[in-house]
Design a protein around this motif. Structure first.
Motif, PDB file in Angstrom:
ATOM      1  N   GLU A  34     -10.958  -9.460  -7.370  1.00 31.73           N
ATOM      2  CA  GLU A  34      -9.598  -9.578  -6.832  1.00 31.73           C
ATOM      3  C   GLU A  34      -8.673  -8.538  -7.469  1.00 31.73           C
ATOM      4  N   GLN A  37      -9.369  -5.116  -5.997  1.00 30.34           N
ATOM      5  CA  GLN A  37      -8.801  -4.900  -4.662  1.00 30.34           C
ATOM      6  C   GLN A  37      -7.306  -4.591  -4.756  1.00 30.34           C
ATOM      7  N   ASP A  41      -5.616  -1.012  -3.600  1.00 32.70           N
ATOM      8  CA  ASP A  41      -4.481  -0.963  -2.672  1.00 32.70           C
ATOM      9  C   ASP A  41      -3.328  -0.161  -3.264  1.00 32.70           C
TER      10      ASP A  41
END
Length: 64
Positions: A34, A37, A41
């Motif tokens: 998590e 990610q 981004d």
């Protein structure tokens, strides 16, 4: 993305080889994923804002 346990850091580490120097950690493999990610981004957002190239994914990693 490569996720592994680091005894030295007492945490799971997620490395993203295509994005220079991008490594994150987490208390679990899922948390590291998590966090990775989120970092990906943000990395891409900054690259776009700065006009920097975004590398193409290289596909499967080859191990020696």
């Amino acid at each position: 993305m490569i996720i592994y346990w680091s005894k030295e850091n007492d945490a799971f580490i997620a490395e993203i080889p295509e994005l220079t120097n991008l490594m994150v950690h987490g208390d679990s493999a899922n948390e590291a994923l998590e966090n990775a990610q989120t970092a990906i981004d943000l990395w891409i957002k900054v690259a776009i804002e700065e006009g920097l190239p975004i590398p193409e994914p290289k596909g499967k990693l080859m191990f020696a």
